[in-house]
Write a protein that holds these residues in place. Structure first.
Motif, PDB file in Angstrom:
ATOM      1  N   UNK A 119      31.845  41.889  52.821  1.00 16.84           N
ATOM      2  CA  UNK A 119      32.455  40.740  52.160  1.00 16.84           C
ATOM      3  C   UNK A 119      33.585  41.147  51.230  1.00 16.84           C
ATOM      4  N   UNK A 120      33.415  42.261  50.536  1.00 21.14           N
ATOM      5  CA  UNK A 120      34.480  42.775  49.665  1.00 21.14           C
ATOM      6  C   UNK A 120      35.698  43.173  50.507  1.00 21.14           C
ATOM      7  N   UNK A 121      35.448  43.867  51.586  1.00 21.40           N
ATOM      8  CA  UNK A 121      36.542  44.295  52.468  1.00 21.40           C
ATOM      9  C   UNK A 121      37.291  43.081  53.007  1.00 21.40           C
ATOM     10  N   UNK A 122      36.539  42.097  53.473  1.00 18.59           N
ATOM     11  CA  UNK A 122      37.164  40.898  54.036  1.00 18.59           C
ATOM     12  C   UNK A 122      37.980  40.142  52.981  1.00 18.59           C
ATOM     13  N   UNK A 123      37.470  40.116  51.751  1.00 13.72           N
ATOM     14  CA  UNK A 123      38.178  39.412  50.684  1.00 13.72           C
ATOM     15  C   UNK A 123      39.531  40.071  50.393  1.00 13.72           C
ATOM     16  N   UNK A 124      39.560  41.389  50.398  1.00 14.95           N
ATOM     17  CA  UNK A 124      40.821  42.093  50.159  1.00 14.95           C
ATOM     18  C   UNK A 124      41.836  41.877  51.289  1.00 14.95           C
ATOM     19  N   UNK A 135      28.626  39.917  44.096  1.00 21.66           N
ATOM     20  CA  UNK A 135      27.537  39.987  45.073  1.00 21.66           C
ATOM     21  C   UNK A 135      27.235  41.430  45.449  1.00 21.66           C
ATOM     22  N   UNK A 136      28.282  42.227  45.595  1.00 23.44           N
ATOM     23  CA  UNK A 136      28.089  43.634  45.960  1.00 23.44           C
ATOM     24  C   UNK A 136      27.373  44.406  44.861  1.00 23.44           C
ATOM     25  N   UNK A 137      27.504  43.967  43.622  1.00 22.04           N
ATOM     26  CA  UNK A 137      26.784  44.613  42.519  1.00 22.04           C
ATOM     27  C   UNK A 137      25.365  44.079  42.391  1.00 22.04           C
ATOM     28  N   UNK A 138      25.141  42.841  42.788  1.00 23.72           N
ATOM     29  CA  UNK A 138      23.807  42.246  42.671  1.00 23.72           C
ATOM     30  C   UNK A 138      22.794  42.909  43.601  1.00 23.72           C
ATOM     31  N   UNK A 139      23.248  43.315  44.777  1.00 27.01           N
ATOM     32  CA  UNK A 139      22.322  43.916  45.738  1.00 27.01           C
ATOM     33  C   UNK A 139      21.726  45.225  45.214  1.00 27.01           C
ATOM     34  N   UNK A 190      31.379  48.747  41.402  1.00 23.07           N
ATOM     35  CA  UNK A 190      31.767  47.348  41.562  1.00 23.07           C
ATOM     36  C   UNK A 190      32.089  46.699  40.218  1.00 23.07           C
ATOM     37  N   UNK A 191      31.297  47.026  39.204  1.00 21.50           N
ATOM     38  CA  UNK A 191      31.459  46.391  37.897  1.00 21.50           C
ATOM     39  C   UNK A 191      32.832  46.682  37.289  1.00 21.50           C
ATOM     40  N   UNK A 192      33.344  47.888  37.489  1.00 18.85           N
ATOM     41  CA  UNK A 192      34.632  48.227  36.877  1.00 18.85           C
ATOM     42  C   UNK A 192      35.763  47.354  37.397  1.00 18.85           C
ATOM     43  N   UNK A 193      35.578  46.744  38.574  1.00 16.02           N
ATOM     44  CA  UNK A 193      36.620  45.889  39.140  1.00 16.02           C
ATOM     45  C   UNK A 193      36.371  44.405  38.881  1.00 16.02           C
ATOM     46  N   UNK A 194      35.219  44.076  38.270  1.00 17.52           N
ATOM     47  CA  UNK A 194      34.903  42.677  37.980  1.00 17.52           C
ATOM     48  C   UNK A 194      35.569  42.271  36.669  1.00 17.52           C
ATOM     49  N   UNK A 195      36.377  41.231  36.722  1.00 16.75           N
ATOM     50  CA  UNK A 195      37.114  40.786  35.539  1.00 16.75           C
ATOM     51  C   UNK A 195      36.332  39.786  34.687  1.00 16.75           C
ATOM     52  N   UNK A 196      35.363  39.121  35.297  1.00 16.26           N
ATOM     53  CA  UNK A 196      34.579  38.106  34.595  1.00 16.26           C
ATOM     54  C   UNK A 196      33.628  38.798  33.609  1.00 16.26           C
TER      55      UNK A 196
END
Length: 208
Positions: A84-89, A112-116, A167-173
């Motif tokens: 999903x991350x790849x597709x989003x980019x 989502x990728x961090x939640x798993x 993943x967290x380092x790229x999350x802006x929220x």
């Protein structure tokens, strides 16, 4: 799905120059193997000799079997989340609206990728907890597999932690980052300490 492929096919995919499966799926399989080993030791701790512990052992078997299934689901979920991350980019960004949609999709996918792996750390801790419960009553002939189980769970937890971090380092929220921190900070350290302690006890029991 990892759950339905052969070990050889999975390893070939893991070794290929493809983004999935990766470390997250491997971590989930570490946890699955750890839980399966706990279940195996528990099944060897049955019969007349262990009758007084029958209720405990039955509960551990049921719980460990459930954790195997959960871990396999997380292995597939990790593949799906990372894809999903790849597709989003890859989403188009030719206009301001498309850029905004792409950015939002990327951020959602990263969360989502961090939640798993966050779920996986909790599962790894549950494997160590079951192994610790089983240790005192476990069949001595397979006691080394208790250590093998928690070593696998430790690997799952520490790998999951790294996958959360990347993943967290790229999350802006900031709110999403705070939620993940509240859910997971320090958890893998507890799993590692508990695993190390139990491995030490297993070795002491083996060596006398």
């Amino acid at each position: 799905m990892i759950n339905s492929e052969t070990i050889s096919d999975y390893l070939a995919r893991l070794a290929s120059r493809e983004p999935t499966p990766g470390g997250g799926a491997a971590a989930a399989l570490h946890a699955a193997q750890g839980a399966a080993l706990v279940a195996m030791v528990a099944r060897y701790t049955t019969g007349t000799k262990y009758e007084q512990h029958a209720e405990l052992v039955a509960r551990i078997i049921s719980s460990a079997d459930g954790l195997v299934a959960q871990a396999l689901r997380l292995a597939d979920a990790d593949q799906h989340a990372f894809q999903g991350v790849i597709d989003a980019y890859k989403l188009p960004a030719g206009t301001d609206d498309l850029k905004a949609e792409r950015t939002a999709s990327i951020q959602d996918a990263l969360v989502q990728a961090a939640n798993t792996p966050a779920q996986l750390i909790l599962l790894a801790g549950a494997v160590v907890d079951l192994a610790t419960e089983l240790f005192e009553v476990a069949n001595a002939n397979v006691i080394s597999d208790v250590a093998a189980a928690v070593d696998a769970a430790r690997a799952a937890a520490t790998t999951a932690r790294v996958n959360i971090d990347i993943n967290v380092v790229a999350i802006k929220d900031t709110e999403a980052r705070s939620r993940l921190a509240e859910q997971t900070d320090g958890l893998e350290e507890k799993v590692v300490l508990a695993a190390d302690s139990l491995v030490k006890r297993v070795r002491e029991r083996i060596l006398g």
